[in-house]
Design a protein around this motif. Structure first.
Motif, PDB file in Angstrom:
ATOM      1  N   GLN A 217       0.814  -1.378  -0.045  1.00 13.95           N
ATOM      2  CA  GLN A 217      -0.050  -0.002  -0.069  1.00 13.95           C
ATOM      3  C   GLN A 217       0.944   1.224   0.001  1.00 13.95           C
TER       4      GLN A 217
ATOM      5  N   LEU B 173     -10.003   3.390  -6.474  1.00 12.14           N
ATOM      6  CA  LEU B 173      -9.423   2.773  -5.286  1.00 12.14           C
ATOM      7  C   LEU B 173     -10.579   2.479  -4.458  1.00 12.14           C
TER       8      LEU B 173
ATOM      9  N   GLU C 116      -1.595   3.112 -10.687  1.00  9.71           N
ATOM     10  CA  GLU C 116      -2.396   4.234 -11.308  1.00  9.71           C
ATOM     11  C   GLU C 116      -1.863   4.760 -12.492  1.00  9.71           C
ATOM     12  N   LYS C 117      -0.765   5.072 -12.777  1.00 13.59           N
ATOM     13  CA  LYS C 117      -0.092   5.765 -13.717  1.00 13.59           C
ATOM     14  C   LYS C 117      -0.342   4.550 -14.851  1.00 13.59           C
TER      15      LYS C 117
ATOM     16  N   ARG D  34      -3.790   3.869 -16.228  1.00 14.28           N
ATOM     17  CA  ARG D  34      -4.370   5.153 -16.933  1.00 14.28           C
ATOM     18  C   ARG D  34      -4.209   4.815 -18.530  1.00 14.28           C
TER      19      ARG D  34
ATOM     20  N   TYR E   7      -8.436  -2.215  -5.788  1.00 13.27           N
ATOM     21  CA  TYR E   7      -8.996  -1.392  -7.019  1.00 13.27           C
ATOM     22  C   TYR E   7      -9.976  -2.191  -7.594  1.00 13.27           C
TER      23      TYR E   7
ATOM     24  N   ASP F 115       2.920   4.415  -1.183  1.00 16.24           N
ATOM     25  CA  ASP F 115       2.730   5.690  -2.289  1.00 16.24           C
ATOM     26  C   ASP F 115       3.294   5.138  -3.481  1.00 16.24           C
ATOM     27  N   ALA F 116       4.446   4.911  -3.668  1.00 15.93           N
ATOM     28  CA  ALA F 116       5.060   4.365  -4.771  1.00 15.93           C
ATOM     29  C   ALA F 116       4.268   3.221  -5.467  1.00 15.93           C
ATOM     30  N   THR F 117       3.904   2.360  -4.775  1.00 12.82           N
ATOM     31  CA  THR F 117       3.111   1.236  -5.220  1.00 12.82           C
ATOM     32  C   THR F 117       1.798   1.497  -5.951  1.00 12.82           C
ATOM     33  N   LEU F 118       1.181   2.447  -5.296  1.00  8.61           N
ATOM     34  CA  LEU F 118      -0.388   2.996  -5.620  1.00  8.61           C
ATOM     35  C   LEU F 118       0.069   3.842  -6.910  1.00  8.61           C
ATOM     36  N   ASP F 119       1.020   4.813  -6.744  1.00  8.92           N
ATOM     37  CA  ASP F 119       1.181   5.759  -7.861  1.00  8.92           C
ATOM     38  C   ASP F 119       1.730   4.956  -9.117  1.00  8.92           C
ATOM     39  N   ALA F 120       2.362   3.835  -9.119  1.00  9.72           N
ATOM     40  CA  ALA F 120       2.992   3.184 -10.239  1.00  9.72           C
ATOM     41  C   ALA F 120       1.710   2.262 -10.811  1.00  9.72           C
TER      42      ALA F 120
END
Length: 154
Positions: free
Chosen positions: A78, A101, A87-88, A91, A108, A80-85
């Motif tokens: 969980q 989320l 989500e990017k 998209r 997700y 931030d780096a995992t979530l950001d990667a």
């Protein structure tokens, strides 16, 4: 309900959600306003962000997209780096119409539109299986649409 909206604003929004191409004159007549007053109100609603965009809703069947699949994804972590990667990367998949989320059993929930099961297998193999940080994935195929709307209650 937003305190910034009066009953006339709500009627305008209600009509525009269902008939986005209605002319200002027809909209004004429908809600019993002058054309200029109606135009000013619509502009104010746009500027205030109540109207986010005007779009054309396409018929997925006419475009050969008849299979809707909901995909639950659990990530390996969980951070931030995992979530950001994740989500990017999600998209960038054109067949993913929505990605949420979640709080609950999955991290997700994706709504994917495919031509058929073979096409979904391709999307899964080429895109979903390559998403970063995925620990588990579960797909559910929609059998038919019971209710579908883009109109929000106003």
């Amino acid at each position: 309900m937003s305190p910034d909206l009066d009953p006339t604003d709500r009627r305008i929004l209600s009509v525009l959600q269902k008939e986005g191409r209605i002319s200002n004159a027809d909209l004004a007549a429908r809600i019993n306003l002058s054309a200029s007053a109606c135009h000013r109100r619509v502009q104010r609603l746009e500027e205030a962000g109540f109207i986010a965009a005007y779009v054309a809703l396409l018929d997925p069947r006419r475009l050969g997209r008849t299979t809707t699949v909901f995909v639950e994804i659990t990530l390996s972590g969980q951070g931030d780096a995992t979530l950001d990667a994740f989500e990017k990367a999600v998209r960038a998949i054109p067949e993913v119409l929505e990605c949420h989320l979640m709080a609950g059993s999955a991290d997700y929930l994706l709504k994917v539109l495919a031509a058929d099961t073979d096409d979904f297998a391709r999307i899964h193999r080429q895109h979903l299986a390559r998403l970063p940080g995925v620990a588990q994935m579960q797909s559910s195929f929609a059998l038919r649409v019971v209710l579908q709307s883009t109109a929000l209650p106003v």
